[in-house]
Write a protein that holds these residues in place. Structure first.
Motif, PDB file in Angstrom:
ATOM      1  N   ASP A 164       0.809  -1.219   0.000  1.00 26.41           N
ATOM      2  CA  ASP A 164       0.000   0.000   0.000  1.00 26.41           C
ATOM      3  C   ASP A 164       0.842   1.268   0.000  1.00 26.41           C
ATOM      4  OD1 ASP A 164      -2.234  -1.585   0.047  1.00 26.41           O
ATOM      5  OD2 ASP A 164      -2.569  -1.401   2.215  1.00 26.41           O
ATOM      6  N   ASN A 165       2.044   1.187   0.547  1.00 26.41           N
ATOM      7  CA  ASN A 165       2.894   2.375   0.653  1.00 26.41           C
ATOM      8  C   ASN A 165       3.638   2.707  -0.624  1.00 26.41           C
ATOM      9  OD1 ASN A 165       2.162   2.764   3.303  1.00 26.41           O
ATOM     10  ND2 ASN A 165       3.951   1.732   4.166  1.00 26.41           N
ATOM     11  N   ASN A 166       3.600   1.809  -1.615  1.00 24.66           N
ATOM     12  CA  ASN A 166       4.379   2.015  -2.847  1.00 24.66           C
ATOM     13  C   ASN A 166       3.543   1.595  -4.050  1.00 24.66           C
ATOM     14  OD1 ASN A 166       7.353   2.522  -1.746  1.00 24.66           O
ATOM     15  ND2 ASN A 166       6.441   0.885  -0.534  1.00 24.66           N
ATOM     16  N   SER A 167       3.169   2.545  -4.877  1.00 25.45           N
ATOM     17  CA  SER A 167       2.234   2.273  -5.975  1.00 25.45           C
ATOM     18  C   SER A 167       2.794   1.330  -7.029  1.00 25.45           C
ATOM     19  CB  SER A 167       1.813   3.587  -6.643  1.00 25.45           C
ATOM     20  OG  SER A 167       2.945   4.253  -7.198  1.00 25.45           O
ATOM     21  N   PHE A 168       4.108   1.234  -7.141  1.00 23.94           N
ATOM     22  CA  PHE A 168       4.694   0.387  -8.182  1.00 23.94           C
ATOM     23  C   PHE A 168       5.067  -1.003  -7.682  1.00 23.94           C
ATOM     24  CE2 PHE A 168       7.874   3.212  -6.366  1.00 23.94           C
ATOM     25  CZ  PHE A 168       8.834   2.328  -5.932  1.00 23.94           C
ATOM     26  N   ILE A 169       4.832  -1.284  -6.384  1.00 27.49           N
ATOM     27  CA  ILE A 169       5.040  -2.641  -5.870  1.00 27.49           C
ATOM     28  C   ILE A 169       3.792  -3.460  -6.180  1.00 27.49           C
ATOM     29  CG2 ILE A 169       5.317  -4.061  -3.814  1.00 27.49           C
ATOM     30  CD1 ILE A 169       7.034  -1.927  -2.588  1.00 27.49           C
ATOM     31  N   LYS A 170       3.958  -4.525  -6.926  1.00 22.81           N
ATOM     32  CA  LYS A 170       2.822  -5.345  -7.339  1.00 22.81           C
ATOM     33  C   LYS A 170       2.437  -6.389  -6.296  1.00 22.81           C
ATOM     34  CE  LYS A 170       2.380  -3.005 -10.936  1.00 22.81           C
ATOM     35  NZ  LYS A 170       1.263  -2.043 -10.963  1.00 22.81           N
ATOM     36  N   SER A 171       3.428  -6.882  -5.563  1.00 24.88           N
ATOM     37  CA  SER A 171       3.132  -7.862  -4.517  1.00 24.88           C
ATOM     38  C   SER A 171       4.284  -7.899  -3.523  1.00 24.88           C
ATOM     39  CB  SER A 171       2.898  -9.253  -5.108  1.00 24.88           C
ATOM     40  OG  SER A 171       4.087  -9.756  -5.703  1.00 24.88           O
ATOM     41  N   ALA A 172       3.954  -8.371  -2.322  1.00 22.50           N
ATOM     42  CA  ALA A 172       4.957  -8.586  -1.283  1.00 22.50           C
ATOM     43  C   ALA A 172       4.730  -9.962  -0.689  1.00 22.50           C
ATOM     44  CB  ALA A 172       4.855  -7.510  -0.205  1.00 22.50           C
TER      45      ALA A 172
ATOM     46  N   PRO B 175      -0.979  -8.420  -2.436  1.00 20.35           N
ATOM     47  CA  PRO B 175      -2.385  -8.384  -2.030  1.00 20.35           C
ATOM     48  C   PRO B 175      -3.089  -9.737  -2.250  1.00 20.35           C
ATOM     49  CG  PRO B 175      -2.134  -7.363  -4.152  1.00 20.35           C
ATOM     50  CD  PRO B 175      -0.750  -7.677  -3.681  1.00 20.35           C
ATOM     51  N   GLU B 176      -4.349  -9.788  -1.858  1.00 19.07           N
ATOM     52  CA  GLU B 176      -5.087 -11.047  -1.879  1.00 19.07           C
ATOM     53  C   GLU B 176      -5.179 -11.648  -3.276  1.00 19.07           C
ATOM     54  OE1 GLU B 176      -9.455 -12.824  -0.469  1.00 19.07           O
ATOM     55  OE2 GLU B 176      -8.931 -10.720  -0.153  1.00 19.07           O
ATOM     56  N   GLU B 177      -5.280 -10.768  -4.320  1.00 22.40           N
ATOM     57  CA  GLU B 177      -5.417 -11.304  -5.678  1.00 22.40           C
ATOM     58  C   GLU B 177      -4.159 -12.025  -6.156  1.00 22.40           C
ATOM     59  OE1 GLU B 177      -4.993  -6.709  -6.221  1.00 22.40           O
ATOM     60  OE2 GLU B 177      -6.000  -8.109  -4.843  1.00 22.40           O
ATOM     61  N   ARG B 178      -3.058 -11.869  -5.453  1.00 22.25           N
ATOM     62  CA  ARG B 178      -1.846 -12.615  -5.798  1.00 22.25           C
ATOM     63  C   ARG B 178      -1.625 -13.828  -4.891  1.00 22.25           C
ATOM     64  NH1 ARG B 178       2.034  -9.911  -9.148  1.00 22.25           N
ATOM     65  NH2 ARG B 178       0.859  -8.413 -10.389  1.00 22.25           N
ATOM     66  N   SER B 179      -2.550 -14.064  -3.985  1.00 19.30           N
ATOM     67  CA  SER B 179      -2.352 -15.141  -3.007  1.00 19.30           C
ATOM     68  C   SER B 179      -2.363 -16.527  -3.642  1.00 19.30           C
ATOM     69  CB  SER B 179      -3.414 -15.067  -1.903  1.00 19.30           C
ATOM     70  OG  SER B 179      -4.711 -15.273  -2.432  1.00 19.30           O
ATOM     71  N   TYR B 180      -2.818 -16.616  -4.900  1.00 16.73           N
ATOM     72  CA  TYR B 180      -2.852 -17.923  -5.560  1.00 16.73           C
ATOM     73  C   TYR B 180      -1.449 -18.505  -5.783  1.00 16.73           C
ATOM     74  CZ  TYR B 180      -1.639 -15.459  -9.906  1.00 16.73           C
ATOM     75  OH  TYR B 180      -1.016 -14.700 -10.855  1.00 16.73           O
ATOM     76  N   ILE B 181      -0.413 -17.672  -5.649  1.00 17.41           N
ATOM     77  CA  ILE B 181       0.951 -18.192  -5.831  1.00 17.41           C
ATOM     78  C   ILE B 181       1.555 -18.675  -4.513  1.00 17.41           C
ATOM     79  CG2 ILE B 181       1.373 -16.744  -7.852  1.00 17.41           C
ATOM     80  CD1 ILE B 181       3.133 -14.965  -6.064  1.00 17.41           C
TER      81      ILE B 181
END
Length: 285
Positions: free
Chosen positions: A93-101, A114-120
């Motif tokens: 949330d703090n960095n607009s260009f970070i796609k996932s952590a 975020p949750e939409e990347r949790s499938y990995i």
């Protein structure tokens, strides 16, 4: 009569000399003006490039601080707790260009936001370059652009987590898209049409270009670039020299059949031992 003719011829000769002198002075003035304009252009290019580099360095330094903060927080929590997701979510949330952590433990992504990347979650990243380097050095690392487990391309930054006993227990990893990062940094500083920018890895892979078709191409091996020796020589210099200036000929875009002359300055963006080259480009008239 002969004296009169002599005077006339003398006057004609003087007029011709004056015309030649004026033409010479005009050409000299035009040349001086052109040189001044060229110097002014180069100075403006250098200033803009410095501004963008400073902004990019600042963005990456802030990301480094945020990753280190996340590692520090995770070093004291149970990896199975809800706090893990809260920490990773804040990082995104703090960095607009970070796609996932992600939290990576023993080469496995055990939590992803975020949750939409949790499938990995559950994916094995043991053989990815950043995982290998991090385990070898136990220091923060950044990969080159790679194919991710999400089946997309991106750059991974990773930093180690140590518990209270200073034992290595896992890593925080984030995915960024260099194209987006570089583009948003440039547009916050420059929206003109006189210059364009390019981001490139030291191996020649294009990370950013206004011509979207060039992003992801490998300049040193792609057949499209083989017919432009000055461009290849420039890219080879960029691979080994941290900063410089060059001129070359290339198309306005990959789809174009025209060939134009360009000049560019480049500098280096570096974090965690990985380097990018950032260039500003101007079309020569």
């Amino acid at each position: 009569m002969a004296k009169y003719n002599l005077i006339v011829y003398s006057l004609i000769a003087i007029v011709i000399v004056l015309i030649i002198a004026n033409v010479y002075l005009l050409n000299s003035n035009l040349s001086i003006t052109s040189q001044k304009e060229s110097l002014a252009t180069k100075q403006e290019m250098s200033n803009l490039l410095t501004q963008v580099k400073t902004a990019l360095d600042s963005e990456l330094e802030q990301v480094d601080l945020d990753i280190q903060s996340a590692c520090q927080q995770l070093s004291t929590v149970n990896f199975g707790s809800s706090q893990v997701r809260a920490i990773l979510s804040a990082l995104v949330d703090n960095n607009s260009f970070i796609k996932s952590a992600s939290l990576e433990v023993d080469g496995i992504l055990v939590a992803v936001e975020p949750e939409e990347r949790s499938y990995i979650e559950g994916s094995d990243v043991t053989n990815q370059e950043q995982t290998i380097r991090l385990r070898q050095t136990l220091r923060p690392v950044m990969s080159n652009q790679i194919k991710l487990v999400e089946n997309i391309y991106g750059v991974v930054m990773a930093a180690p987590i140590f518990n209270n006993d200073k034992t290595f227990v896992g890593a925080v990893t984030i995915v960024i898209e260099p194209n987006q990062l570089i583009n948003q940094t440039i547009t916050s500083i420059y929206n003109g049409a006189d210059y364009t920018f390019m981001g490139i890895q030291v191996d020649g892979l294009v990370l950013y270009d206004v011509d979207q078709a060039q992003i992801g191409t490998e300049t040193l091996s792609n057949p499209v670039f083989q017919g432009f020796p000055d461009l290849l020589a420039t890219c080879q210099r960029m691979a080994t020299e941290k900063a410089g200036y060059s001129t070359y000929e290339f198309k306005p875009s990959l789809a174009s059949s025209d060939v134009i002359s360009k000049e560019l300055f480049w500098v280096t963006i570096e974090i965690y031992g990985t380097e990018w080259r950032l260039a500003i480009i101007h079309v020569l008239s």
